[in-house]
Scaffold this motif. Structure first.
Motif, mmCIF file in Angstrom:
data_model
loop_
_atom_site.group_PDB
_atom_site.id
_atom_site.type_symbol
_atom_site.label_atom_id
_atom_site.label_comp_id
_atom_site.label_asym_id
_atom_site.label_seq_id
_atom_site.Cartn_x
_atom_site.Cartn_y
_atom_site.Cartn_z
ATOM 1 N N THR A 196 -75.598 169.280 0.037
ATOM 2 C CA THR A 196 -74.806 168.267 -0.509
ATOM 3 C C THR A 196 -74.020 168.074 0.552
ATOM 4 O O THR A 196 -72.937 168.870 1.364
ATOM 5 C CB THR A 196 -74.102 168.942 -1.715
ATOM 6 N N TYR A 197 -73.801 166.618 0.896
ATOM 7 C CA TYR A 197 -72.902 166.091 1.819
ATOM 8 C C TYR A 197 -71.752 165.830 1.005
ATOM 9 O O TYR A 197 -71.656 165.020 -0.125
ATOM 10 C CB TYR A 197 -73.398 164.896 2.524
ATOM 11 N N GLN A 198 -70.322 165.770 1.428
ATOM 12 C CA GLN A 198 -69.311 165.381 0.687
ATOM 13 C C GLN A 198 -68.387 164.797 1.758
ATOM 14 O O GLN A 198 -68.235 164.840 2.878
ATOM 15 C CB GLN A 198 -68.394 166.323 0.326
ATOM 16 N N GLY A 199 -67.715 163.528 1.224
ATOM 17 C CA GLY A 199 -66.663 162.842 2.373
ATOM 18 C C GLY A 199 -65.442 162.091 1.543
ATOM 19 O O GLY A 199 -65.779 161.758 0.489
ATOM 20 N N PHE A 200 -64.354 162.669 2.100
ATOM 21 C CA PHE A 200 -63.277 161.863 1.680
ATOM 22 C C PHE A 200 -62.655 160.684 2.694
ATOM 23 O O PHE A 200 -62.692 161.034 3.814
ATOM 24 C CB PHE A 200 -62.028 162.814 1.313
ATOM 25 N N GLY A 201 -62.258 159.622 2.318
ATOM 26 C CA GLY A 201 -61.688 158.852 3.052
ATOM 27 C C GLY A 201 -62.514 157.515 3.681
ATOM 28 O O GLY A 201 -63.886 158.041 3.342
ATOM 29 N N ARG A 202 -61.935 156.869 4.343
ATOM 30 C CA ARG A 202 -63.012 155.889 4.990
ATOM 31 C C ARG A 202 -62.981 155.766 6.315
ATOM 32 O O ARG A 202 -61.980 155.927 7.019
ATOM 33 C CB ARG A 202 -62.471 154.517 4.334
ATOM 34 N N ILE A 203 -64.316 155.734 6.990
ATOM 35 C CA ILE A 203 -64.215 155.937 8.437
ATOM 36 C C ILE A 203 -64.257 154.558 9.109
ATOM 37 O O ILE A 203 -64.860 153.648 8.620
ATOM 38 C CB ILE A 203 -65.605 156.590 8.880
ATOM 39 N N GLU A 204 -63.478 154.209 10.087
ATOM 40 C CA GLU A 204 -63.546 153.121 11.017
ATOM 41 C C GLU A 204 -64.317 153.276 12.150
ATOM 42 O O GLU A 204 -64.010 154.592 12.861
ATOM 43 C CB GLU A 204 -62.131 152.676 11.212
ATOM 44 N N PRO A 205 -64.975 152.385 12.642
ATOM 45 C CA PRO A 205 -65.483 152.499 14.068
ATOM 46 C C PRO A 205 -64.671 153.079 15.296
ATOM 47 O O PRO A 205 -65.039 153.850 15.987
ATOM 48 C CB PRO A 205 -66.106 151.263 14.593
#
Ligand SMILES: Cc1cc2nc3c(=O)[nH]c(=O)nc-3n(C[C@H](O)[C@H](O)[C@H](O)COP(=O)(O)OP(=O)(O)OC[C@H]3O[C@@H](n4cnc5c(N)ncnc54)[C@H](O)[C@@H]3O)c2cc1C
Length: 414
Positions: free
Chosen positions: A327-336
């Protein structure tokens, strides 16, 4: 004049949450919840994860009694064809009704590829339970399977199909699958995960035609190469369902634009969920957010606002994805432009932070480290500025950073 009668169009994450929130806000009038889909509203994430387990595909968001107990009038199999400036809704079958306020939670549709052969049988998109049942039968029939688009849905399907033993090729326009969503460093880990499982990738490429007479038999790529296919899944992004909003004069570039409470520029028209373009406290650019959790929270907040309790959706955006047994989890939004800080970097066990130019934590992602990912979420909430070297050190206790007990390394933003 008091609002007596509210229509919600779209009964998924946002629409159902809004209907329930209206009752929590003590709205006593009529709530009618419309959806073109005939099924009791269900969760969409299992559609790409539980394809090998058909009974697990349809997971209701709420039991039927919840709607009847709360006197939410559920109109299923009821597509809304148009909405007028007089607030009249016309269904596909011609029935009409007038409402005091209307909330659009119409979500998004799968983007289609405009190439020859796009209407051949077994060229499928995955957005609803009917698509998932069709795709589940195709996976039972066997491969080869070609997936056009290496986003989360494409890679989840690749994992399911490989676990069923199918020959799987993913065609992706970017140099790496998922690159636009998780950045190149994490995308490389996902690529290795799938290569190890036997998935084939054709990157920096696209489809020029689907081949076959009635059923698809192959895919032709822009460089002329041909890939055999018994089934093709097209997962190349989505388009927001804005035609009802455009019908009442809203312009909708990229989605329905709303204020922090879900109001459009018309006083009687609101919108929530994936279809909206909005500001979000933890996302640096105004835009759409396409995550289940965010849509549900946004629907809840807009429902409360519509019920007279102005509420903003301010949670750190959260996404997860199940691939193989991970299971992959991610919080927040990535910018280049973010600085990438790896704390763990194994293919099946990684933890990565994304910092802005001031070293403020903006996003965290990982596989196999749920507690540290949650601690990272707290750093994002606090606006913590961290020392990248300390953060990268697996011996540094992130939870202490999150609590702000290591002032030399973390300082909350005012
Ligand atoms: C296969 C799949 C897997 C996913 N997996 C994940 C995941 O693992 N994690 C995650 O965070 N997110 C995931 N998502 C994304 C998540 O499901 C969406 O962010 C969420 O469903 C958005 O909710 P929504 O209510 O805004 O819109 P939607 O879920 O798109 O719902 C819109 C509803 O409106 C109805 N509708 C539209 N137009 C009309 C009309 N004119 N008349 C009547 N009804 C209409 C549609 O039938 C639909 O039911 C996945 C999506 C898909 C398709």
């Amino acid at each position: 004049m008091a609002v007596q009668n509210i229509a919600i169009i779209g009964a998924s994450a946002a629409g159902v949450a809004a209907a329930l929130a209206l009752r929590k806000a003590d709205f006593r009038g009529t709530i009618t919840l419309y959806d073109r889909d005939p099924n009791l509203p269900y969760e969409r994430p299992p559609l790409s994860k539980a394809l090998a387990d058909r009974p697990g595909l349809l997971k209701p968001i709420a039991a039927a009694e919840v709607y009847s107990d709360l006197e939410i009038d559920l109109c299923l199999g009821a597509g809304v064809r148009s909405l007028s400036t007089e607030r009249v809704i016309t269904l596909d079958d011609g029935q009409q009704s007038r409402h005091d306020q209307v909330l659009l939670t119409t979500g998004v549709s799968a983007r289609r590829l405009d190439v020859p052969g796009r209407d051949l049988a077994n060229v499928v998109h995955l957005r609803n339970s009917a698509d998932a049942s069709r795709l589940s039968s195709r996976l039972e029939a066997g491969g080869p399977l070609v997936i056009v688009g290496g986003g989360f849905i494409g890679l989840e399907l690749a994992a399911v199909a490989r676990s069923l033993g199918l020959d799987v090729t993913v065609v992706e326009l970017a140099p790496l699958p998922l690159q636009g969503v998780v950045g190149p460093a994490v995308a490389r880990l996902f690529t290795s995960l799938h290569l190890d499982a036997g998935v084939k990738f054709v990157t920096e490429s696209s489809v020029s035609a689907f081949l076959g007479s009635e059923e698809v038999e192959g895919v032709e790529l822009i460089d002329g190469r041909r890939l055999p296919a018994a089934t093709v899944v097209v997962g190349v992004g989505v388009v927001p369902n804005t035609h009802l909003a455009r019908g009442v004069g809203l312009e909708c570039p990229g989605g329905i634009s709303v204020d922090p409470f879900g109001r459009t520029s018309l006083p009687w028209l609101w919108a929530a969920g994936d279809v909206t373009v909005r500001d979000q406290r933890f996302v640096r650019r105004r835009g759409r957010i396409e995550h289940w959790d965010s849509s549900q929270r946004h629907g809840d907040a807009v429902g409360r606002s519509l019920g007279g309790i102005p509420t903003e959706e301010t949670a750190v955006p959260y996404v997860w994805s199940d691939q193989y047994n991970l299971t992959y989890q991610g919080f927040g939004r990535i910018e280049p432009s973010d600085r990438v800080v790896f704390r763990r970097s194994d293919v099946a066990s990684f933890l990565v932070f994304f910092l802005d130019e001031t070293s403020r934590v903006r996003a965290v992602t990982g596989i196999g480290h749920p507690r540290e990912v949650r601690a990272g979420k707290t750093l994002i909430e606090k606006g913590s500025i961290v020392d990248p070297a300390a953060l990268a050190d697996p011996c540094t206790d992130i939870k202490r950073l999150a609590k702000g007990t290591s002032p030399s390394m973390a300082s909350p933003v005012r």
